[in-house]
Design a protein around this motif. Sequence first.
Motif, short mmCIF file in Angstrom:
data_model
loop_
_atom_site.label_atom_id
_atom_site.label_comp_id
_atom_site.label_asym_id
_atom_site.label_seq_id
_atom_site.Cartn_x
_atom_site.Cartn_y
_atom_site.Cartn_z
N GLY A 10 0.33 36.82 36.52
CA GLY A 10 -0.54 37.58 37.33
C GLY A 10 0.24 38.30 38.29
N GLY A 11 -0.52 38.71 39.41
CA GLY A 11 -0.02 39.28 40.56
C GLY A 11 -1.01 40.25 41.22
N ASN A 12 -0.19 41.36 41.61
CA ASN A 12 -1.35 42.39 42.20
C ASN A 12 -2.21 43.15 41.31
OD1 ASN A 12 -1.39 45.43 42.95
ND2 ASN A 12 -1.26 44.13 45.17
N LEU A 13 -3.53 43.04 41.64
CA LEU A 13 -4.53 43.49 40.61
C LEU A 13 -4.25 44.98 40.41
CD1 LEU A 13 -7.03 43.10 39.29
CD2 LEU A 13 -8.32 43.35 41.40
N SER A 14 -3.99 45.69 41.28
CA SER A 14 -4.06 46.99 41.09
C SER A 14 -2.45 47.57 40.46
CB SER A 14 -3.86 47.90 42.52
OG SER A 14 -2.99 47.49 43.25
N PHE A 45 -3.49 34.83 37.98
CA PHE A 45 -3.41 34.87 39.44
C PHE A 45 -3.64 36.44 39.79
CE2 PHE A 45 -1.18 35.82 43.42
CZ PHE A 45 -2.31 35.26 44.26
N LEU A 46 -4.83 36.52 40.60
CA LEU A 46 -4.83 38.21 41.12
C LEU A 46 -5.14 38.23 42.48
CD1 LEU A 46 -7.66 39.11 38.31
CD2 LEU A 46 -5.29 39.58 38.28
N GLU A 47 -4.46 39.23 43.13
CA GLU A 47 -4.42 39.28 44.66
C GLU A 47 -4.28 40.99 44.68
OE1 GLU A 47 -1.87 40.33 47.02
OE2 GLU A 47 -0.61 40.98 45.32
N ASP A 48 -4.68 41.33 45.93
CA ASP A 48 -4.57 42.70 46.25
C ASP A 48 -4.61 42.82 47.82
OD1 ASP A 48 -4.03 45.46 45.92
OD2 ASP A 48 -5.04 45.18 43.93
N VAL A 49 -4.25 44.00 48.32
CA VAL A 49 -4.34 44.38 49.57
C VAL A 49 -4.94 45.84 49.97
CG1 VAL A 49 -1.91 45.06 49.94
CG2 VAL A 49 -3.04 44.47 51.98
N GLU A 50 -5.64 45.94 50.99
CA GLU A 50 -6.14 47.37 51.30
C GLU A 50 -6.96 48.15 50.36
OE1 GLU A 50 -5.65 48.46 54.46
OE2 GLU A 50 -4.23 46.95 55.15
N GLU A 51 -7.74 47.20 49.41
CA GLU A 51 -8.48 47.96 48.39
C GLU A 51 -10.08 47.59 49.01
OE1 GLU A 51 -7.65 49.65 45.85
OE2 GLU A 51 -5.42 49.35 45.73
N ARG A 109 -6.01 35.89 48.57
CA ARG A 109 -6.82 36.05 49.81
C ARG A 109 -7.68 37.43 49.81
NH1 ARG A 109 -2.59 33.51 53.43
NH2 ARG A 109 -3.60 31.46 54.00
N MET A 110 -7.05 38.52 49.13
CA MET A 110 -7.53 40.09 48.86
C MET A 110 -7.37 40.32 50.28
SD MET A 110 -7.85 39.75 45.72
CE MET A 110 -8.96 41.09 45.04
N LEU A 111 -6.57 40.78 50.77
CA LEU A 111 -6.05 40.85 52.36
C LEU A 111 -6.71 42.50 52.57
CD1 LEU A 111 -4.92 39.96 55.03
CD2 LEU A 111 -2.82 41.13 54.26
N ASN A 112 -7.70 42.45 53.48
CA ASN A 112 -8.25 43.79 53.93
C ASN A 112 -8.81 44.45 52.92
OD1 ASN A 112 -7.19 43.02 56.64
ND2 ASN A 112 -5.16 44.10 56.12
N PHE A 162 -7.23 31.70 47.12
CA PHE A 162 -6.05 30.81 47.45
C PHE A 162 -5.22 31.63 48.26
CE2 PHE A 162 -1.99 29.09 46.11
CZ PHE A 162 -2.36 27.73 45.74
N PRO A 163 -4.44 30.63 49.06
CA PRO A 163 -3.34 31.16 50.09
C PRO A 163 -2.00 31.56 49.62
CG PRO A 163 -3.41 29.02 50.49
CD PRO A 163 -4.57 29.41 49.35
N SER A 164 -2.13 32.71 48.93
CA SER A 164 -0.91 33.36 48.17
C SER A 164 -1.16 34.92 48.12
CB SER A 164 -0.74 32.66 46.95
OG SER A 164 0.50 33.06 46.43
N GLY A 165 -0.09 35.57 47.95
CA GLY A 165 -0.10 37.13 47.76
C GLY A 165 0.31 37.58 49.12
N HIS A 166 -0.48 38.84 49.41
CA HIS A 166 -0.25 39.17 50.71
C HIS A 166 -0.85 38.48 51.72
CE1 HIS A 166 0.18 42.57 48.16
NE2 HIS A 166 0.98 43.43 49.07
N THR A 167 -0.04 38.73 53.05
CA THR A 167 -0.50 37.88 54.35
C THR A 167 -0.20 38.79 55.52
OG1 THR A 167 -0.24 35.97 55.50
CG2 THR A 167 1.70 36.57 54.55
N GLU A 168 -1.16 38.67 56.44
CA GLU A 168 -1.13 39.24 57.51
C GLU A 168 -0.16 38.58 58.65
OE1 GLU A 168 -4.95 41.59 58.83
OE2 GLU A 168 -5.21 39.38 58.76
N SER A 169 -0.28 37.14 58.42
CA SER A 169 0.46 36.47 59.50
C SER A 169 1.48 35.22 58.86
CB SER A 169 -0.35 35.86 60.34
OG SER A 169 0.26 34.93 61.25
#
Length: 131
Positions: A4-8, A28-34, A62-65, A92-99
């Motif tokens: 997996g990785g970034n959904l988009s 594993f699926l994650e994304d950011v700013e969607e 986490r699907m950040l933002n 799950f704490p993986s993928g993009h992170t703010e901090s």
Amino acid sequence: MLVGGNLSKIEESLNEEYALQDRDKVLFLEDVEETPESINDLLRALKEEKKFKNIKGILFGRMLNCYEKEKDIISLIKKWFKDEGYPVLFGFPSGHTESFEQIHYTLPLGVNIEINGTEGYIKFLENAVII
């Protein structure tokens, strides 16, 4: 096996020769700013390509933002996967992170894992690197 990785990005590659191989895998699926609407569309595209048909489970990062309230994205995910017979974990704490102060794990894609939706955990069944 975890893939997996970034959904988009996965959605963008659906019709390419290197599209995600999903049979008998844990995604594993994650994304950011969607937006939740965009995530809904991305999930629909994966479903139309039968990417959720032969999997063993889904692990969402986490699907950040991607939402204002976490309950909104969780209800969207529940709507999509409530009738599936495999475990689906969220946050799950993986993928993009703010901090870098947040707990954050690098997931070794390509290794075999166990996913337990009842107790809410994953377990790595092999080493990612053999020395």
